[in-house]
Every structure is written in C-alpha cells, then in structure tokens.
Write an enzyme that holds these catalytic residues in place. Structure first.
Site, PDB file in Angstrom:
ATOM      1  N   ASP A  19       0.831  -1.217   0.000  1.00 13.17           N
ATOM      2  CA  ASP A  19       0.000   0.000   0.000  1.00 13.17           C
ATOM      3  C   ASP A  19       0.860   1.261   0.000  1.00 13.17           C
ATOM      4  O   ASP A  19       1.967   1.262   0.520  1.00 13.17           O
ATOM      5  CB  ASP A  19      -0.921  -0.019   1.225  1.00 13.17           C
ATOM      6  CG  ASP A  19      -2.095   0.932   1.074  1.00 13.17           C
ATOM      7  OD1 ASP A  19      -2.356   1.401  -0.051  1.00 13.17           O
ATOM      8  OD2 ASP A  19      -2.756   1.206   2.095  1.00 13.17           O
ATOM      9  N   HIS A  36       2.399   3.556  -9.076  1.00 11.30           N
ATOM     10  CA  HIS A  36       2.198   2.143  -9.431  1.00 11.30           C
ATOM     11  C   HIS A  36       3.369   1.634 -10.277  1.00 11.30           C
ATOM     12  O   HIS A  36       3.838   0.520 -10.092  1.00 11.30           O
ATOM     13  CB  HIS A  36       0.883   1.938 -10.181  1.00 11.30           C
ATOM     14  CG  HIS A  36      -0.333   2.321  -9.373  1.00 11.30           C
ATOM     15  ND1 HIS A  36      -0.494   1.939  -8.068  1.00 11.30           N
ATOM     16  CD2 HIS A  36      -1.444   3.039  -9.697  1.00 11.30           C
ATOM     17  CE1 HIS A  36      -1.657   2.414  -7.615  1.00 11.30           C
ATOM     18  NE2 HIS A  36      -2.243   3.093  -8.585  1.00 11.30           N
ATOM     19  N   LEU A 130      10.911 -20.507  -4.384  1.00  8.31           N
ATOM     20  CA  LEU A 130       9.835 -19.651  -3.867  1.00  8.31           C
ATOM     21  C   LEU A 130       8.609 -19.667  -4.800  1.00  8.31           C
ATOM     22  O   LEU A 130       8.762 -19.664  -6.026  1.00  8.31           O
ATOM     23  CB  LEU A 130      10.375 -18.212  -3.764  1.00  8.31           C
ATOM     24  CG  LEU A 130       9.397 -17.108  -3.361  1.00  8.31           C
ATOM     25  CD1 LEU A 130       8.992 -17.245  -1.895  1.00  8.31           C
ATOM     26  CD2 LEU A 130      10.024 -15.730  -3.595  1.00  8.31           C
TER      27      LEU A 130
HETATM   28  C1  IPE Z   1      -5.440  -2.704  -0.224  1.00  8.15           C
HETATM   29  O1  IPE Z   1      -5.099  -1.361  -0.423  1.00  8.15           O
HETATM   30  C2  IPE Z   1      -5.440  -3.425  -1.536  1.00  8.15           C
HETATM   31  C3  IPE Z   1      -4.135  -3.601  -2.157  1.00  8.15           C
HETATM   32  C4  IPE Z   1      -2.972  -3.256  -1.657  1.00  8.15           C
HETATM   33  C5  IPE Z   1      -4.189  -4.242  -3.442  1.00  8.15           C
HETATM   34  P1  IPE Z   1      -6.195  -0.238  -0.559  1.00  8.15           P
HETATM   35  O2  IPE Z   1      -5.454   1.031  -0.730  1.00  8.15           O
HETATM   36  O3  IPE Z   1      -7.164  -0.590  -1.629  1.00  8.15           O
HETATM   37  O4  IPE Z   1      -6.923  -0.317   0.858  1.00  8.15           O
HETATM   38  P2  IPE Z   1      -7.845   0.741   1.611  1.00  8.15           P
HETATM   39  O5  IPE Z   1      -8.882   1.186   0.650  1.00  8.15           O
HETATM   40  O6  IPE Z   1      -6.949   1.880   2.016  1.00  8.15           O
HETATM   41  O7  IPE Z   1      -8.370   0.006   2.791  1.00  8.15           O
HETATM   42  C1  IPE Z   2      -1.517   0.284  -3.397  1.00  8.45           C
HETATM   43  O1  IPE Z   2      -1.307   1.656  -3.411  1.00  8.45           O
HETATM   44  C2  IPE Z   2      -1.788  -0.273  -4.779  1.00  8.45           C
HETATM   45  C3  IPE Z   2      -3.164  -0.722  -5.007  1.00  8.45           C
HETATM   46  C4  IPE Z   2      -4.109  -0.716  -4.124  1.00  8.45           C
HETATM   47  C5  IPE Z   2      -3.462  -1.200  -6.326  1.00  8.45           C
HETATM   48  P1  IPE Z   2      -2.520   2.685  -3.422  1.00  8.45           P
HETATM   49  O2  IPE Z   2      -2.844   2.977  -4.856  1.00  8.45           O
HETATM   50  O3  IPE Z   2      -3.624   2.213  -2.595  1.00  8.45           O
HETATM   51  O4  IPE Z   2      -1.835   3.962  -2.763  1.00  8.45           O
HETATM   52  P2  IPE Z   2      -2.486   4.950  -1.721  1.00  8.45           P
HETATM   53  O5  IPE Z   2      -2.979   4.124  -0.582  1.00  8.45           O
HETATM   54  O6  IPE Z   2      -3.594   5.666  -2.428  1.00  8.45           O
HETATM   55  O7  IPE Z   2      -1.353   5.848  -1.326  1.00  8.45           O
HETATM   56 MG    MG Z   3      -4.057   2.407  -0.622  1.00  6.16          MG
END
Ligand code: IPE
Ligand code: IPE
Ligand code: MG
Length: 247
Positions: A19, A36, A130
């Site tokens: 995240d 990303h 792995l």
């Molecule tokens: C969780 O992250 C999903 C992934 C890392 C793929 P999100 O960014 O979607 O989670 P929330 O919305 O903050 O809970």
């Molecule tokens: C995690 O990073 C990737 C996915 C959930 C696909 P985020 O895109 O959720 O990044 P934040 O949480 O908005 O910073």
């Molecule tokens: Mg996120």
C-alpha cells in the site's frame, strides 16, 4: 540487518499488502499511476529478499475486489503494468527457480492479463523454489463466499454430506488450498487494517505495519519485518509458560 535474522525461524509464508503507491507519487507531485509504475522495484526486492532467506511462499495483494471502483484510467494503468511486469519478470523467475501462482477472480481481469498470467504460470509451473502468489481481483469475503458456493454445489450433487463440513474442508475450497497460512503479514504505508485480505488465513498471523510507502520498500525493510516477527511469541491460545516449556 540480514545477519541478525535467525535462519532457523524464517516464516514459510509471508503475505504483503502493498500500500501507498498513490501517496508516494503525490508526495513527488506526480500522478498516482507514477507510483504504481515505481512499485515494481519494491516487488522485485520483496521477492528476491524472500528467495534468499528460503521463504516458500510470498502472497502479494496487488488488486482487490474493491479496487475495481477506482477511476477507470487508474484501473487500466494497473492492468497494463501487470502485463508488463509479467513479461519482464518471468525470465528472471525462470533463472531463480521461482513459480508464479494467483488467487482471486482471474476471470474478471481483461483478456490480455488473463493470457499473460496463464503463460507465466505455465512457464514457471515446474520451478521448486519460492512461490509468488499474486492476489488479483481478490478479497477474503469473495473467496469465502466462493468456497461456500462450491461446497453447497457438492452437497446438492450428493458428492459430500453436510456433516462432513469442517475447517479443513473449507480451507481446501479456498483459492489458497494446499498453501500454509501466512506466519507474517506486512502492510506498508502506515494503514493498520486488513482491507479484506486473506480473512480466513490470517487467523493467527503476526501483523507487521510499517510507515514505509510501498515503492520505497527494499530488502532491508523485509529483513526488519522478519526480525520483528522473530521477537514475537506465538501462543495460539495457550499460555506463555506452555509455549516456553515446548521450546
Ligand atoms: C489494499 O489497499 C489493496 C491492495 C494493496 C491491493 P487499498 O489502498 O485498496 O486499501 P484501503 O482502501 O486503504 O483500505
Ligand atoms: C496500493 O497503493 C496499490 C493498489 C491498491 C493497487 P494505493 O494505490 O492504494 O496507494 P495509496 O494508498 O492511495 O497511497
Ligand atoms: Mg491504498
């Protein structure tokens, strides 16, 4: 850091909620998609670092069921990055004896993603090091609902009886059938929640949260998480004294 790790107490399975990509990009004044794109080097480090320590499974939460409700442009970009990453990384996985697997509703992904995933899994299926499990269009509640539906279908068909249902049967109908539950969960970016990830499998997992945003995550951060895990006393409902007398 790495030298401090006890090689006799390495988690077999590490689960990661990757995240913070969006916030990483925004801090740099860039578009979320830039975050990303820069997540790939972190993925590489997490995989390499795990392989070096003899971890057997690493499950990476890459796209949740709920992430479908993000802006369409972002969803499209994530799918393109996924395809590119498979094309780029499968040769390295072959070199390092790494197997690719997936959990989640793969049939809901765009055709191009499905075929690349299929190819990557087929190429690497005989690798014995792995296993990298990508969670795509995955959520714990979706997975449990699918398992219930499968089991009910078998009952209706007369293949199993209701009183045969137990925890093991449910586990065998999850996408993770045959994979041990994670001993360690890492979530980056400072959020302290599960976000619908591996709800069944995390029952006794040690949770580790770090402020590091995912694109900045490196081997050193993995080592720190494993060291923290090694400081924990896993009691599984027993008393501390019982656990000490076992070891
Ligand atoms: C969780 O992250 C999903 C992934 C890392 C793929 P999100 O960014 O979607 O989670 P929330 O919305 O903050 O809970
Ligand atoms: C995690 O990073 C990737 C996915 C959930 C696909 P985020 O895109 O959720 O990044 P934040 O949480 O908005 O910073
Ligand atoms: Mg996120």
């Amino acid at each position: 850091m790495k030298e401090k790790i006890d090689r006799n107490n390495i988690p077999q399975h590490i689960a990661v909620i990757m995240d913070g990509n969006g916030r990483w990009a925004q801090k740099k004044g860039a578009m979320r998609i830039f975050g990303h794109r820069n997540a790939i080097s972190a993925v590489r480090d997490a995989i390499e670092g795990s392989a070096e320590l003899g971890v057997k499974y690493i499950t990476l939460y890459a796209f949740s069921t709920e992430n479908w409700s993000r802006p369409q442009d972002e969803v499209n970009a994530l799918m393109e990055i996924l395809v590119q990453a498979i094309v780029d990384e499968v040769p390295t996985m072959m070199k390092n004896n790494i197997r690719l697997a997936t959990i989640g509703d793969i049939s809901s992904l765009p055709e191009g993603c499905q075929s690349h995933l299929q190819w990557g899994k087929e190429e690497t299926k005989n690798n014995t090091g792995l296993t990298v499990v990508l969670a795509l269009s995955y959520s714990g509640r979706w997975e449990i609902a699918s398992a219930v539906s499968e089991i009910v279908k078998k009952i209706v068909a007369g293949d199993i009886k209701q009183d045969e249902i137990d925890q093991q049967m449910i586990a065998e109908h999850l996408n993770t059938a045959g994979i041990p539950d994670p001993e360690l969960l890492i979530r980056t970016s400072g959020e302290q929640r599960i976000s619908n990830f591996m709800l069944w499998q995390l029952a006794y997992t040690e949770l580790y949260f770090t402020e590091v945003l995912w694109p900045d995550f490196r081997k050193n951060d993995l080592h720190e998480a494993i060291l923290a895990y090694q400081q924990r006393e896993r009691r599984f409902g027993k008393t501390g004294a019982q656990i000490k007398s076992q070891s």
